[in-house]
Design a protein around this motif. Structure first.
Motif, PDB file in Angstrom:
ATOM      1  N   ALA A  21       0.931  -1.193  -0.181  1.00  0.00           N
ATOM      2  CA  ALA A  21       0.106  -0.080   0.119  1.00  0.00           C
ATOM      3  C   ALA A  21       1.046   1.379  -0.018  1.00  0.00           C
ATOM      4  O   ALA A  21       0.455   2.104  -0.725  1.00  0.00           O
ATOM      5  CB  ALA A  21      -0.911  -0.006   1.158  1.00  0.00           C
ATOM      6  N   LEU A  32       2.329   5.022   6.960  1.00  0.00           N
ATOM      7  CA  LEU A  32       0.976   4.429   7.063  1.00  0.00           C
ATOM      8  C   LEU A  32       0.739   3.966   8.494  1.00  0.00           C
ATOM      9  O   LEU A  32      -0.435   4.063   9.090  1.00  0.00           O
ATOM     10  CB  LEU A  32       0.877   3.397   5.937  1.00  0.00           C
ATOM     11  N   ARG A  36      -2.266   5.276  11.102  1.00  0.00           N
ATOM     12  CA  ARG A  36      -3.074   4.381  11.564  1.00  0.00           C
ATOM     13  C   ARG A  36      -3.261   4.537  12.890  1.00  0.00           C
ATOM     14  O   ARG A  36      -4.338   4.491  13.594  1.00  0.00           O
ATOM     15  CB  ARG A  36      -2.651   2.841  11.296  1.00  0.00           C
ATOM     16  N   PRO A  42      -5.856   6.440   4.903  1.00  0.00           N
ATOM     17  CA  PRO A  42      -6.637   5.397   4.075  1.00  0.00           C
ATOM     18  C   PRO A  42      -7.247   4.406   5.314  1.00  0.00           C
ATOM     19  O   PRO A  42      -6.384   4.216   6.202  1.00  0.00           O
ATOM     20  CB  PRO A  42      -5.993   5.034   3.180  1.00  0.00           C
ATOM     21  N   SER A  44      -8.090   0.936   6.836  1.00  0.00           N
ATOM     22  CA  SER A  44      -7.244  -0.339   6.912  1.00  0.00           C
ATOM     23  C   SER A  44      -8.032  -1.586   7.887  1.00  0.00           C
ATOM     24  O   SER A  44      -8.660  -0.804   8.625  1.00  0.00           O
ATOM     25  CB  SER A  44      -5.701  -0.209   7.403  1.00  0.00           C
ATOM     26  N   TYR A  55      -4.889  -3.443   3.318  1.00  0.00           N
ATOM     27  CA  TYR A  55      -5.839  -2.283   2.786  1.00  0.00           C
ATOM     28  C   TYR A  55      -6.244  -2.633   1.344  1.00  0.00           C
ATOM     29  O   TYR A  55      -5.765  -3.331   0.743  1.00  0.00           O
ATOM     30  CB  TYR A  55      -4.778  -0.990   2.406  1.00  0.00           C
ATOM     31  N   LEU A  60      -7.878   2.447  -1.154  1.00  0.00           N
ATOM     32  CA  LEU A  60      -6.917   3.591  -1.501  1.00  0.00           C
ATOM     33  C   LEU A  60      -7.237   4.578  -2.512  1.00  0.00           C
ATOM     34  O   LEU A  60      -7.054   5.455  -2.363  1.00  0.00           O
ATOM     35  CB  LEU A  60      -5.662   2.682  -1.781  1.00  0.00           C
TER      36      LEU A  60
END
Length: 95
Positions: A21, A32, A36, A42, A44, A55, A60
């Motif tokens: 990803a 990422l 998170r 994005p 997840s 992901y 995405l």
């Protein structure tokens, strides 16, 4: 085996690991992970018995589109240069 979606002439995985990803988005995996942890970036989820962070490719793409719409350079409705000019009221000065 990960689910796969067929697209014209290619086969792509529907789910990406953090590394994949990050490569797809042009980011580092660390970014990422930080997003998170902060509940940003994005969407997840954890998959499988080992709970690997994954992901969805569709998610995405949708997230990137949302980022484009939130950016005034990509969305004319948010661009301050295209907004109607607002006149300031004259300042009152006291003597």
């Amino acid at each position: 085996m990960p689910a796969r979606t067929a697209s014209p002439g290619t086969v792509r995985t529907a789910f990406l690991t953090v590394k994949d990803a990050a490569d797809y988005l042009g980011l580092s995996p660390h970014t990422l992970y930080v997003w998170r942890h902060r509940r940003q970036g994005p969407p997840s989820f954890r998959m499988g018995p080992r709970g690997r962070v994954m992901y969805r490719l569709e998610a995405l793409d949708a997230w990137v589109r949302e980022q484009e719409q939130a950016d005034s350079r990509s969305n004319a409705a948010l661009n301050p240069l295209t907004a109607p000019r607002q006149e300031r009221s004259p300042r009152l000065t006291s003597a």
